[in-house]
Design a protein around this motif. Structure first.
Motif, PDB file in Angstrom:
ATOM      1  N   UNK A 119      -1.987  -1.887   7.013  1.00 13.82           N
ATOM      2  CA  UNK A 119      -2.729  -2.545   5.937  1.00 13.82           C
ATOM      3  C   UNK A 119      -3.799  -1.616   5.365  1.00 13.82           C
ATOM      4  N   UNK A 120      -3.437  -0.928   4.303  1.00 16.77           N
ATOM      5  CA  UNK A 120      -4.382  -0.004   3.667  1.00 16.77           C
ATOM      6  C   UNK A 120      -5.542  -0.725   2.996  1.00 16.77           C
ATOM      7  N   UNK A 121      -5.319  -1.942   2.502  1.00 13.92           N
ATOM      8  CA  UNK A 121      -6.378  -2.681   1.823  1.00 13.92           C
ATOM      9  C   UNK A 121      -7.540  -2.975   2.772  1.00 13.92           C
ATOM     10  N   UNK A 122      -7.245  -3.311   4.015  1.00 10.27           N
ATOM     11  CA  UNK A 122      -8.299  -3.565   5.001  1.00 10.27           C
ATOM     12  C   UNK A 122      -9.077  -2.279   5.264  1.00 10.27           C
ATOM     13  N   UNK A 123      -8.373  -1.182   5.463  1.00  9.27           N
ATOM     14  CA  UNK A 123      -9.049   0.100   5.690  1.00  9.27           C
ATOM     15  C   UNK A 123      -9.838   0.549   4.473  1.00  9.27           C
ATOM     16  N   UNK A 124      -9.294   0.326   3.288  1.00 10.64           N
ATOM     17  CA  UNK A 124     -10.008   0.678   2.059  1.00 10.64           C
ATOM     18  C   UNK A 124     -11.363  -0.023   2.032  1.00 10.64           C
ATOM     19  N   UNK A 125     -11.360  -1.291   2.358  1.00 16.54           N
ATOM     20  CA  UNK A 125     -12.611  -2.053   2.391  1.00 16.54           C
ATOM     21  C   UNK A 125     -13.515  -1.552   3.514  1.00 16.54           C
ATOM     22  N   UNK A 126     -12.943  -1.315   4.679  1.00 13.69           N
ATOM     23  CA  UNK A 126     -13.713  -0.825   5.827  1.00 13.69           C
ATOM     24  C   UNK A 126     -14.431   0.479   5.487  1.00 13.69           C
ATOM     25  N   UNK A 127     -13.703   1.397   4.849  1.00 12.80           N
ATOM     26  CA  UNK A 127     -14.267   2.699   4.510  1.00 12.80           C
ATOM     27  C   UNK A 127     -15.027   2.717   3.188  1.00 12.80           C
ATOM     28  N   UNK A 128     -15.006   1.616   2.451  1.00 17.44           N
ATOM     29  CA  UNK A 128     -15.649   1.513   1.133  1.00 17.44           C
ATOM     30  C   UNK A 128     -15.082   2.530   0.142  1.00 17.44           C
ATOM     31  N   UNK A 129     -13.755   2.683   0.160  1.00 12.98           N
ATOM     32  CA  UNK A 129     -13.089   3.587  -0.772  1.00 12.98           C
ATOM     33  C   UNK A 129     -12.751   2.848  -2.067  1.00 12.98           C
ATOM     34  N   UNK A 130     -12.662   3.597  -3.156  1.00 14.62           N
ATOM     35  CA  UNK A 130     -12.367   3.010  -4.463  1.00 14.62           C
ATOM     36  C   UNK A 130     -10.902   2.595  -4.607  1.00 14.62           C
ATOM     37  N   UNK A 131     -10.011   3.242  -3.856  1.00 15.36           N
ATOM     38  CA  UNK A 131      -8.588   2.915  -3.974  1.00 15.36           C
ATOM     39  C   UNK A 131      -7.875   3.177  -2.652  1.00 15.36           C
ATOM     40  N   UNK A 132      -6.701   2.572  -2.513  1.00 14.88           N
ATOM     41  CA  UNK A 132      -5.915   2.796  -1.301  1.00 14.88           C
ATOM     42  C   UNK A 132      -5.380   4.229  -1.249  1.00 14.88           C
ATOM     43  N   UNK A 133      -5.189   4.844  -2.407  1.00 16.86           N
ATOM     44  CA  UNK A 133      -4.704   6.237  -2.397  1.00 16.86           C
ATOM     45  C   UNK A 133      -5.759   7.171  -1.789  1.00 16.86           C
ATOM     46  N   UNK A 134      -7.024   6.876  -2.023  1.00 16.11           N
ATOM     47  CA  UNK A 134      -8.102   7.666  -1.407  1.00 16.11           C
ATOM     48  C   UNK A 134      -8.079   7.447   0.101  1.00 16.11           C
ATOM     49  N   UNK A 135      -7.884   6.208   0.524  1.00 15.44           N
ATOM     50  CA  UNK A 135      -7.834   5.885   1.954  1.00 15.44           C
ATOM     51  C   UNK A 135      -6.666   6.598   2.619  1.00 15.44           C
ATOM     52  N   UNK A 136      -5.495   6.589   1.984  1.00 15.59           N
ATOM     53  CA  UNK A 136      -4.330   7.287   2.537  1.00 15.59           C
ATOM     54  C   UNK A 136      -4.621   8.774   2.706  1.00 15.59           C
ATOM     55  N   UNK A 137      -5.216   9.367   1.706  1.00 11.17           N
ATOM     56  CA  UNK A 137      -5.545  10.785   1.789  1.00 11.17           C
ATOM     57  C   UNK A 137      -6.581  11.029   2.882  1.00 11.17           C
ATOM     58  N   UNK A 138      -7.565  10.169   2.975  1.00 10.10           N
ATOM     59  CA  UNK A 138      -8.648  10.298   3.952  1.00 10.10           C
ATOM     60  C   UNK A 138      -8.122  10.298   5.386  1.00 10.10           C
ATOM     61  N   UNK A 139      -7.194   9.410   5.677  1.00 10.35           N
ATOM     62  CA  UNK A 139      -6.686   9.314   7.047  1.00 10.35           C
ATOM     63  C   UNK A 139      -5.458  10.192   7.286  1.00 10.35           C
ATOM     64  N   UNK A 140      -5.022  10.914   6.269  1.00 13.59           N
ATOM     65  CA  UNK A 140      -3.949  11.880   6.435  1.00 13.59           C
ATOM     66  C   UNK A 140      -2.556  11.294   6.377  1.00 13.59           C
ATOM     67  N   UNK A 141      -2.446  10.073   5.891  1.00 13.54           N
ATOM     68  CA  UNK A 141      -1.127   9.435   5.826  1.00 13.54           C
ATOM     69  C   UNK A 141      -0.238  10.114   4.800  1.00 13.54           C
ATOM     70  N   UNK A 142      -0.768  10.497   3.683  1.00 13.51           N
ATOM     71  CA  UNK A 142       0.023  11.118   2.627  1.00 13.51           C
ATOM     72  C   UNK A 142       0.765  12.340   3.153  1.00 13.51           C
TER      73      UNK A 142
END
Length: 183
Positions: A130-153
């Protein structure tokens, strides 16, 4: 990494690592914590140093056990990660050096204190997806930023590249299996 921390750096540094990967907090929010902030609690309430947002972090069962074990002989007002010098906590630089030492011994590259937060995010995503939960947790502007942040991409690119080939692929063609080829 955990074994390396336990064997070569000590229980405090092992606990710091465990605490970080299980809470996802920034090192600047972990280090000032005191025993009274975590002992016998089901959640930690932190005002983030960077964002000034109040966060509620739930403590999982494994971390509860480790908190009890780690703080058993500590006073209620003591820092969780006390410095050996006076009444203060270790600095982010000291935490970085301890993690670097353990990572070097374990043969792990590119480790920093922020790796704890990213490790939390990576494994949370792998378990819950669930990227949306992590996006909120990390206060990121988008799920694509969250994916990049955690290295999923990068992981997805690697997996999709290594699991993909066109040699002798069978394809459906009007209900019949035929071999695919390129021209």
């Amino acid at each position: 990494m955990q074994d390396s921390l336990l064997r070569h750096c000590g229980y405090r540094d092992y606990f710091l690592f465990l605490f970080g990967i299980n809470t996802g907090l920034r090192i600047s929010d972990i280090l000032p914590l005191r025993v009274k902030d975590v002992r016998d609690k089901t959640q930690i309430i932190v005002t983030e140093k960077k964002t000034k947002k109040v966060r509620v972090i739930y403590i999982n069962e494994i971390l509860k056990v480790e908190i009890d074990k780690y703080t058993t002989s500590m006073g209620f007002d003591e820092f969780l990660f006390a410095s050996r010098r006076g009444n203060s906590h270790i600095t982010p630089t000291q935490a970085y050096r301890r993690l670097q030492k353990a990572a070097e011994i374990a043969g792990i590259e590119n480790t920093a204190t922020h790796s704890l937060r990213k490790t939390f995010g990576y494994h949370h995503y792998k378990k819950h997806g669930d990227l949306a939960v992590l996006q909120k947790f990390f206060s990121h502007a988008s799920t694509s930023i969250t994916k990049q942040y955690i290295g999923i991409t990068q992981d997805e690119i690697k997996k999709n590249s290594t699991d993909f080939d066109l040699q002798n692929q069978e394809v459906q063609n009007n209900g019949k299996n035929t071999r695919a080829w390129t021209r």
